[in-house]
Design an enzyme around this catalytic site. Structure first.
Site, short mmCIF file in Angstrom:
data_model
loop_
_atom_site.label_atom_id
_atom_site.label_comp_id
_atom_site.label_asym_id
_atom_site.label_seq_id
_atom_site.Cartn_x
_atom_site.Cartn_y
_atom_site.Cartn_z
N ARG A 86 52.11 46.65 32.90
CA ARG A 86 52.77 45.46 33.46
C ARG A 86 54.19 45.32 32.91
NH1 ARG A 86 51.64 39.96 35.25
NH2 ARG A 86 53.73 39.18 35.66
N ARG A 95 53.77 44.20 40.76
CA ARG A 95 53.20 44.40 39.42
C ARG A 95 51.97 45.29 39.46
NH1 ARG A 95 52.83 38.17 39.03
NH2 ARG A 95 54.73 38.63 40.08
N ASP A 98 48.20 41.58 37.33
CA ASP A 98 48.45 40.19 37.01
C ASP A 98 47.10 39.54 36.72
OD1 ASP A 98 49.90 37.83 36.69
OD2 ASP A 98 49.83 37.33 38.81
N ASP A 100 45.64 35.88 35.51
CA ASP A 100 46.00 34.49 35.28
C ASP A 100 44.76 33.67 34.95
OD1 ASP A 100 48.75 34.73 35.92
OD2 ASP A 100 48.31 34.57 38.06
#
Length: 168
Positions: A86, A95, A98, A100
């Site tokens: 990343r 990317r 990711d 989250d």
């Protein structure tokens, strides 16, 4: 002993073989300390929201039970992202991976490092659809019922591509 908290982790990739990136992320989530991977949503292909001409994303959501506090969990997720190449050059840019923290129990957190629920959670169909696959009766910390929110969310630009742990 600290009770485990249910957390939902958004997973996305659109670079360097996204299918393999999300599969590797699931393996890494299984190995998170003080955590247990409970479920992985179906995978969805979605159009990118960021700048420039980007490839489509593969997105999903994982449910984990963890005794990690939110900030150490964030650090562990960023470590996984970094190990998978990343780069944080362009906001909302392409990317490799990711990860989250979408929700952490019923916590609401606003710090310089972390905002929970994820600030874009209710605006992103590529998060809401897989999250609802895992927890259709979920109530967000502000009282919003996930299924009701999803009923008013357009499905434009998103296609379900596989079930659960299997990568498209």
């Amino acid at each position: 002993m600290t009770a485990a908290i249910t957390a939902f982790i958004g997973i996305g990739s659109n670079l360097d073989n996204p299918r393999q990136q999300v599969a590797d992320a699931v393996v890494a989530l299984r190995q998170l300390p003080q955590s247990q991977l409970v479920a992985v949503s179906p995978w969805y292909r979605s159009a990118p929201l960021g700048p420039g001409d980007q490839p489509d994303y593969i997105n999903g959501v994982a449910r984990i039970d963890t005794t990690l506090q939110p900030e150490p969990l964030l650090v562990a997720l960023q470590d996984i992202e970094n190990r998978q190449g990343r780069r944080r050059d362009i906001r909302w840019g392409p990317r490799t991976l990711d990860l989250d923290i979408l929700l952490y129990g019923d916590s609401t957190i606003a710090s310089p490092q972390l905002t929970i629920p994820h600030p874009q959670l209710t605006l992103r169909n590529f998060v809401l659809f897989p999250l609802c696959d895992l927890a259709p009766a979920l109530q967000l910390p502000d009282g919003t019922i996930l299924a009701e929110l999803l009923a008013n969310t357009p499905a434009a630009g998103i296609v379900r591509v596989s079930d659960g742990d299997q990568v498209p």
